[in-house]
Scaffold this active site. Structure first.
Site, PDB file in Angstrom:
ATOM      1  N   GLY A  20       0.810  -1.222   0.000  1.00 17.61           N
ATOM      2  CA  GLY A  20       0.000   0.000   0.000  1.00 17.61           C
ATOM      3  C   GLY A  20       0.840   1.268   0.000  1.00 17.61           C
ATOM      4  O   GLY A  20       0.572   2.192  -0.782  1.00 17.61           O
ATOM      5  N   ALA A 167       8.019  -6.233  -6.790  1.00 16.69           N
ATOM      6  CA  ALA A 167       8.882  -7.072  -5.952  1.00 16.69           C
ATOM      7  C   ALA A 167       9.632  -6.152  -5.002  1.00 16.69           C
ATOM      8  O   ALA A 167       9.995  -5.026  -5.367  1.00 16.69           O
ATOM      9  CB  ALA A 167       9.859  -7.858  -6.820  1.00 16.69           C
ATOM     10  N   ALA A 226       0.945 -16.049 -11.165  1.00 12.89           N
ATOM     11  CA  ALA A 226       2.246 -15.417 -11.438  1.00 12.89           C
ATOM     12  C   ALA A 226       3.235 -15.798 -10.338  1.00 12.89           C
ATOM     13  O   ALA A 226       4.365 -16.213 -10.612  1.00 12.89           O
ATOM     14  CB  ALA A 226       2.088 -13.898 -11.520  1.00 12.89           C
ATOM     15  N   CYS A 279       4.914 -13.512  -0.017  1.00 16.26           N
ATOM     16  CA  CYS A 279       3.912 -13.932  -1.013  1.00 16.26           C
ATOM     17  C   CYS A 279       4.003 -15.364  -1.508  1.00 16.26           C
ATOM     18  O   CYS A 279       2.988 -16.050  -1.578  1.00 16.26           O
ATOM     19  CB  CYS A 279       3.989 -12.999  -2.211  1.00 16.26           C
ATOM     20  SG  CYS A 279       3.331 -11.371  -1.845  1.00 16.26           S
ATOM     21  N   PHE A 280       5.193 -15.813  -1.887  1.00 18.47           N
ATOM     22  CA  PHE A 280       5.273 -17.072  -2.645  1.00 18.47           C
ATOM     23  C   PHE A 280       4.594 -18.247  -1.924  1.00 18.47           C
ATOM     24  O   PHE A 280       3.705 -18.890  -2.461  1.00 18.47           O
ATOM     25  CB  PHE A 280       6.729 -17.419  -2.964  1.00 18.47           C
ATOM     26  CG  PHE A 280       7.318 -16.641  -4.107  1.00 18.47           C
ATOM     27  CD1 PHE A 280       6.553 -15.698  -4.788  1.00 18.47           C
ATOM     28  CD2 PHE A 280       8.623 -16.840  -4.512  1.00 18.47           C
ATOM     29  CE1 PHE A 280       7.086 -14.976  -5.849  1.00 18.47           C
ATOM     30  CE2 PHE A 280       9.174 -16.135  -5.573  1.00 18.47           C
ATOM     31  CZ  PHE A 280       8.396 -15.199  -6.237  1.00 18.47           C
TER      32      PHE A 280
END
Ligand code: UDX
Ligand code: UDX
Length: 462
Positions: A20, A167, A226, A279-280
């Site tokens: 954000g 990223a 993704a 995330c991953f």
């Protein structure tokens, strides 16, 4: 709807985190005509966004914040006021993996998202566009739209999915020149109108051929896919690193050879001690859960193996250290160079270094951790084992008296150290385990080290 004639639109973002904060700072810097307010329940975080020392370390971020802060970029805890004023509300609250109940360990925990939806209803007095920035399971927008539009105020909320692909470490470059911006919407008249409004916001600095539109489910799923594909590449090359160590192949040579095939491409083929980041793992487990919930057991297990391979790579790294260091590391000082999950960030979420440090502590090693940006987070991550871990911002003193150094993060500064000086201060035989393959292994060997790269032959003196 805007408070003054000064701005053409009021954009707000709920959630001033790694996603954000930088995203909205970029929008504000590129679009002085909009008022951009970032709100968060965490007052300390908001105070940091308003200070000289931002709450996250990200190269170039401060310069972008400085351009717009106080002009058209504001950070605040007055969530209800901001919601009421807003035309467009980006939601970037965290969606961690659920730790309890149905789907624990896999599904996304949507409690913050739902709470945010209810806050939005409560504070709103006019129609609004809601933009999902958080990574969410497929069809969340639908659920959110139902919650939001069940309001009894006659207000219409249009929910869009606009996943963020930045990223960490390169967030500013990624935001400035994104490979693509993806905007999913309902294909209704109001859905398409909302989508066009968001397209116009990005078109202030992103060329239109990079702004993709889709239905809302495709956008939500694309984000999970993704991340799953990127992580899959790392697990694939890491699996090959193991095979290379058993043969006389070098994983770097293999990666180069396959990467020159345009169909494969050269990026994301660096063997490592394991992928980390917020995330991953979370997104793949989420994908696994979704597949399972549709009865796609084989598809679920295919993707779950990407995570299992990553876990195995971390375990194998420590096993190898123990085997090489004469089957015991109890009482031995081991310096971990780097703790962040990747270079150029202070973020340690899911960092492979956390698991490695814990495994070393379980073996009764004396672990010393150094990192240019992540020491504070490392101390939080290792709360339970602080009696066995020390921290040192200086890599030279961290390595002093150590039996081994293990490279955890590919910080450039670790390439440039004076390893001859370091070698002299270490216990002998001195070991280096290069979990990122960033060092000059031959030179280290010539200095006297026993060197253990990933996926390549080792260089040892005995
Ligand atoms: C988060 C999610 O983890 C990720 O899945 C998603 O893609 C984008 O948002 P990140 O920005 O890295 O990523 O998370 P984090 O740094 O934890 O920031 C979330 C912020 O939301 C925190 O500052 C938290 O205080 C805030 N928050 C959370 C609220 O303001 N309200 C809430 O109800 C919950
Ligand atoms: C990732 C995605 O790249 C981004 O698009 C998405 O929005 C959020 O998740 P991030 O987690 O910030 O971004 O970093 P990324 O560069 O993807 O690295 C993830 C992990 O993979 C790191 O631990 C990194 O060190 C590791 N990695 C990456 C490798 O081990 N080898 C590689 O070749 C590349």
């Amino acid at each position: 709807m805007t408070d003054t004639g000064k701005y053409t639109m009021n954009l707000i973002c709920i959630g001033a985190g790694y996603v954000g904060g930088p995203t909205m700072a970029m929008i504000a810097a590129k679009c002085p005509q909009y008022k951009v307010t970032v709100v968060d329940i965490n007052a300390e975080r908001i105070a940091a966004w308003n200070s000289e020392k931002l709450p996250i370390y990200e190269p170039g971020l401060y310069d972008v914040v400085k351009i717009a802060r106080g002009r058209n970029l504001f950070f605040s805890t007055a969530i209800a006021d901001a919601i009421n004023e807003a035309d467009v509300i980006f939601v970037s609250v965290n969606t961690p993996t659920k730790t309890f109940g149905e789907g624990a360990g896999r599904a996304a925990d949507l409690q913050y998202w739902e709470k945010t939806a209810r806050d939005i209803i409560k504070a709103s007095t006019s129609d609004k566009i809601i933009v999902e920035k958080s990574t969410l399971p497929v069809r969340t927008a639908h659920a959110m739209e139902r919650i939001l539009n069940a309001n009894d105020k006659g207000i219409h909320f249009e929910v869009l999915s606009n996943p963020e692909f930045l990223a960490e470490g390169t967030a500013i470059e990624d935001l400035k020149a994104p490979d693509r911006v993806l905007i999913g919407s309902q294909l209704t008249e109001s859905g398409l109108a909302a989508r066009n409004k968001l397209v116009e916001i990005y078109a202030n600095w992103v060329s239109r051929d990079r702004i993709l539109t889709s239905n809302v489910w495709s956008a939500e799923l694309s984000k999970l896919v993704a991340n799953a594909f990127l992580a899959q590449r790392i697990s694939s090359i890491n699996s090959i690193s193991m095979l290379c160590e058993c043969t006389e192949a070098s994983v770097s040579e293999v990666a180069k050879a396959i990467g020159m095939d345009n169909r494969i491409g050269s990026r994301f083929l660096n063997a490592s001690v394991g992928f980390g980041g917020s995330c991953f793992k979370k997104d793949i487990l989420n994908l696994v859960y979704i597949c399972e919930s549709y009865g796609l057991t084989e598809v679920a297990s295919y993707w779950e193996n990407v995570v299992l391979m990553n876990e195995y790579q971390k375990k194998r790294f420590v096993k190898n250290m123990i085997r090489v260091m004469f089957n015991t590391i109890a009482g031995k000082r081991i310096a971990l160079f780097g703790f962040a999950f990747k270079a150029d960030t202070g973020d340690t979420r899911e960092s492979p270094a956390i698991d490695i440090a814990k495994q070393l502590v379980d073996e009764h090693a004396k672990v010393v951790i150094t990192d240019p940006e992540a020491i504070d987070n490392a101390a939080k991550d290792l709360q339970g084992c602080l009696n066995f871990v020390t921290f040192d911002t200086d890599p030279y003193s961290a390595a002093k008296g150590a039996h081994a150094i293990a490279i955890m993060t590919e910080w450039k500064c670790y390439k440039d150290l004076d390893y001859e000086r370091i070698y002299k201060t270490m216990e002998k035989p001195a070991f280096i385990f290069d979990g990122r393959n960033i060092l000059d292994h031959k030179k280290l060997y010539e200095t006297g080290f026993n060197v253990y790269p990933l996926g390549k032959e080792c260089w040892k003196h005995f």
